[in-house]
Design an enzyme around this catalytic site. Structure first.
Site, mmCIF file in Angstrom:
data_model
loop_
_atom_site.group_PDB
_atom_site.id
_atom_site.type_symbol
_atom_site.label_atom_id
_atom_site.label_comp_id
_atom_site.label_asym_id
_atom_site.label_seq_id
_atom_site.Cartn_x
_atom_site.Cartn_y
_atom_site.Cartn_z
ATOM 1 N N HIS A 250 38.596 47.005 42.617
ATOM 2 C CA HIS A 250 37.900 47.291 41.140
ATOM 3 C C HIS A 250 36.733 46.176 41.602
ATOM 4 O O HIS A 250 35.857 46.171 40.455
ATOM 5 C CB HIS A 250 38.811 46.825 40.172
ATOM 6 C CG HIS A 250 38.849 45.257 40.170
ATOM 7 N ND1 HIS A 250 40.253 44.678 40.908
ATOM 8 C CD2 HIS A 250 38.369 44.282 39.445
ATOM 9 C CE1 HIS A 250 40.136 43.474 40.606
ATOM 10 N NE2 HIS A 250 39.160 43.202 39.720
HETATM 11 C C1 UD1 Z 1 36.875 42.350 34.901
HETATM 12 C C2 UD1 Z 1 36.284 41.158 35.432
HETATM 13 C C3 UD1 Z 1 36.840 40.754 36.850
HETATM 14 C C4 UD1 Z 1 38.528 40.704 36.868
HETATM 15 C C5 UD1 Z 1 38.982 42.161 36.214
HETATM 16 C C6 UD1 Z 1 40.413 42.329 36.200
HETATM 17 C C7 UD1 Z 1 34.103 40.245 34.832
HETATM 18 C C8 UD1 Z 1 32.861 40.007 35.559
HETATM 19 N N1 UD1 Z 1 34.940 41.033 35.767
HETATM 20 O O1 UD1 Z 1 36.460 43.392 35.994
HETATM 21 O O2 UD1 Z 1 36.712 39.460 37.201
HETATM 22 O O3 UD1 Z 1 38.928 40.750 38.239
HETATM 23 O O4 UD1 Z 1 38.339 42.343 35.168
HETATM 24 O O5 UD1 Z 1 40.911 43.652 36.238
HETATM 25 O O6 UD1 Z 1 34.455 39.971 33.717
HETATM 26 N N2 UD1 Z 1 36.716 50.271 32.011
HETATM 27 C C9 UD1 Z 1 37.733 51.190 31.363
HETATM 28 N N3 UD1 Z 1 38.411 50.850 30.619
HETATM 29 C C10 UD1 Z 1 38.614 49.538 30.253
HETATM 30 C C11 UD1 Z 1 37.874 48.552 30.811
HETATM 31 C C12 UD1 Z 1 36.702 48.789 31.810
HETATM 32 O O7 UD1 Z 1 37.297 52.279 31.535
HETATM 33 O O8 UD1 Z 1 39.581 49.276 29.448
HETATM 34 C C13 UD1 Z 1 35.624 50.547 32.912
HETATM 35 C C14 UD1 Z 1 34.328 50.485 32.291
HETATM 36 O O9 UD1 Z 1 33.520 51.750 32.794
HETATM 37 C C15 UD1 Z 1 33.693 49.291 32.672
HETATM 38 C C16 UD1 Z 1 34.132 48.977 33.954
HETATM 39 O O10 UD1 Z 1 35.543 49.345 33.781
HETATM 40 O O11 UD1 Z 1 31.901 49.408 32.832
HETATM 41 C C17 UD1 Z 1 34.225 47.675 34.222
HETATM 42 O O12 UD1 Z 1 34.913 46.644 33.467
HETATM 43 P P1 UD1 Z 1 34.572 45.414 33.276
HETATM 44 O O13 UD1 Z 1 35.399 44.648 32.111
HETATM 45 O O14 UD1 Z 1 33.071 45.171 33.091
HETATM 46 O O15 UD1 Z 1 35.096 44.826 34.777
HETATM 47 P P2 UD1 Z 1 36.255 44.900 35.278
HETATM 48 O O16 UD1 Z 1 35.810 45.705 36.774
HETATM 49 O O17 UD1 Z 1 37.339 45.403 34.894
HETATM 50 N N1 UDP Z 2 48.497 45.008 38.050
HETATM 51 C C1 UDP Z 2 49.069 45.896 37.317
HETATM 52 N N2 UDP Z 2 48.921 47.099 37.511
HETATM 53 C C2 UDP Z 2 48.063 47.514 38.420
HETATM 54 C C3 UDP Z 2 47.157 46.778 39.449
HETATM 55 C C4 UDP Z 2 47.461 45.505 39.344
HETATM 56 O O1 UDP Z 2 49.683 45.382 36.553
HETATM 57 O O2 UDP Z 2 47.909 48.743 38.776
HETATM 58 C C5 UDP Z 2 48.399 43.365 37.982
HETATM 59 C C6 UDP Z 2 48.826 42.572 39.089
HETATM 60 O O3 UDP Z 2 50.253 42.383 39.317
HETATM 61 C C7 UDP Z 2 48.104 41.282 38.906
HETATM 62 C C8 UDP Z 2 46.925 41.437 38.014
HETATM 63 O O4 UDP Z 2 47.076 42.887 37.668
HETATM 64 O O5 UDP Z 2 49.283 40.498 38.092
HETATM 65 C C9 UDP Z 2 45.873 41.583 38.965
HETATM 66 O O6 UDP Z 2 44.607 41.839 38.049
HETATM 67 P P1 UDP Z 2 43.388 42.480 38.700
HETATM 68 O O7 UDP Z 2 43.554 42.810 40.102
HETATM 69 O O8 UDP Z 2 42.762 43.361 37.631
HETATM 70 O O9 UDP Z 2 42.368 40.962 38.516
HETATM 71 P P2 UDP Z 2 41.923 39.930 39.560
HETATM 72 O O10 UDP Z 2 43.127 39.255 39.731
HETATM 73 O O11 UDP Z 2 41.239 40.364 40.540
HETATM 74 O O12 UDP Z 2 41.179 39.145 38.552
#
Ligand code: UD1
Ligand code: UDP
Length: 356
Positions: free
Chosen positions: A204
């Protein structure tokens, strides 16, 4: 004592679970604010159910957007909640835009900020998380570090006051929840895979969902000859569809799964492939080799211990690392003893007593 906890992203719900329990055990009044950064049920609601988290008192609907938009939309609403609740401290987790907004709102109001997962650095400013980490650490009065490397990173930036090495709250959560995951989850059967006979992939990171890196990762997946279970973040599945990328017949693409299903899948995979921060550590705790689709990591201990390899998004490097992946020699306890949450709760309570 009253604490306002700001959460908003999938990993923060996981991190908050053991700490909320520890705070409750000490009689702390914890008010939870969910920023709404993650809003889909499979990134949010499922964690509140599975981890038995109390419903947030504040549920913002700030949603997705560019970094500035997202952070900016959260700020006035978090500020209003801080003014309303008058907490002794605001607790923030990790390095996301929700973390930054929570710290900034509290810091501007001169309310102490307590940062869980302080001191982590990838030294890659192209990652949006890196700036969040640096700014939040600057604004924090209490900095709860999971590792010695994190303490050293803060020291190198001249930050020593309020720094505590406590261990990793994600490890606390993992110790409690992973054992029940295998009992309760039928995720392997649903994916049609056998223990030890598949790879699991998560992806992601902003840099990796652009068309070129995605295409390279897909090319590597097509070469690998094991089944690959891929619970994809909605942003990643959208990017795959938009770029018209084909994943090949061995990839089982699903929406994101809950914590228990993911624990069952990751803990029984032959290799974990990921660009997640938390998943690199979880692979280590499960004793599953990890191949990380990045060129840097904050969790350097997993590399040094021989359980994690950084490969970026080069096709040959991914394929070779997955084929060659094997368990490290030993698995020392790199992330504390499973009691980080209790330590943090005790330190917060001490802070409140000192101020009386
Ligand atoms: C965010 C965090 C990242 C973290 C991750 C955990 C920032 C900069 N990034 O990344 O550090 O590792 O969360 O999972 O804060 N979207 C959906 N549904 C949702 C949320 C998001 O479809 O419920 C889609 C939207 O198109 C959005 C994109 O995902 O634009 C990115 O979402 P965003 O919250 O900006 O960042 P993550 O990639 O989730
Ligand atoms: N995770 C989950 N379901 C998934 C993928 C990840 O429950 O399909 C959990 C994983 O076990 C971990 C957390 O999400 O506890 C990690 O989150 P993510 O990778 O979104 O964010 P990051 O750690 O990179 O910030």
């Amino acid at each position: 004592m009253r604490i306002l906890s700001v959460v908003g992203n999938r990993p923060q719900f996981v991190k908050s679970a053991p700490l909320s329990l520890a705070l409750r055990d000490r009689g702390v009044d914890e008010v939870v604010l969910h920023t709404g950064q993650h809003y889909d049920d499979e990134l949010s609601a499922i964690f509140f159910e599975e981890l038995e988290l109390a419903p947030p008192r504040y549920r913002l609907e700030t949603g997705s957007g560019t970094h500035g938009e997202q952070t900016g939309r959260m700020l006035p609403e978090i500020e209003a909640a801080v003014l309303e609740e008058e907490p002794d401290a605001v607790l923030v987790y990790g390095d996301t835009n929700s973390t930054l907004a929570g710290a900034l709102a509290a810091g501007k109001l001169l309310v102490p900020v307590a940062h869980v997962e302080a001191g982590l650095r990838s030294f890659d400013r192209a990652m949006p998380e890196e700036l969040n980490r640096m700014l939040v650490d600057r604004m924090s009065s209490l900095l709860f570090c999971p590792t010695e490397a994190a303490v050293a990173n803060l020291g190198a930036e001249g930050i020593a006051d309020g720094v505590h090495l406590v261990g990793d709250v994600m490890y606390d959560a993992n110790l409690r929840l992973a054992p029940i995951a295998r009992e309760r989850s039928d995720a392997l059967a649903r994916a049609g895979v056998e223990p030890g006979g598949y790879l699991v992939l998560t992806l992601h990171r902003e840099a990796n969902v652009a068309p070129e890196p995605l295409a390279r990762i897909a090319e590597a997946l097509a070469v690998l000859d094991e089944p690959i279970v891929f619970p994809a973040h909605p942003r990643t599945s959208a990017a795959i569809a938009e770029a018209g990328i084909r994943l090949g017949p061995r990839v089982y693409l699903t929406p994101p799964v809950g914590y228990l299903d993911f624990a069952a899948l990751a803990s029984q995979a032959r290799v974990v492939l990921t660009d997640s921060g938390g998943v690199q550590k979880e692979a280590y705790w499960y004793g599953v080799p990890c191949v990380t689709l990045r060129t840097t990591t904050e969790w350097v201990e997993t590399l040094e211990a021989g359980w994690n390899t950084l490969v970026g998004t080069d096709v040959d490097a991914i394929v070779a690392a997955v084929r060659d992946a094997s368990p490290g020699a030993e698995r020392p306890p790199l992330y504390g003893d499973g009691h980080a949450s209790e330590r943090i709760a005790d330190l917060l309570c001490t802070m409140s007593r000192d101020e009386e």
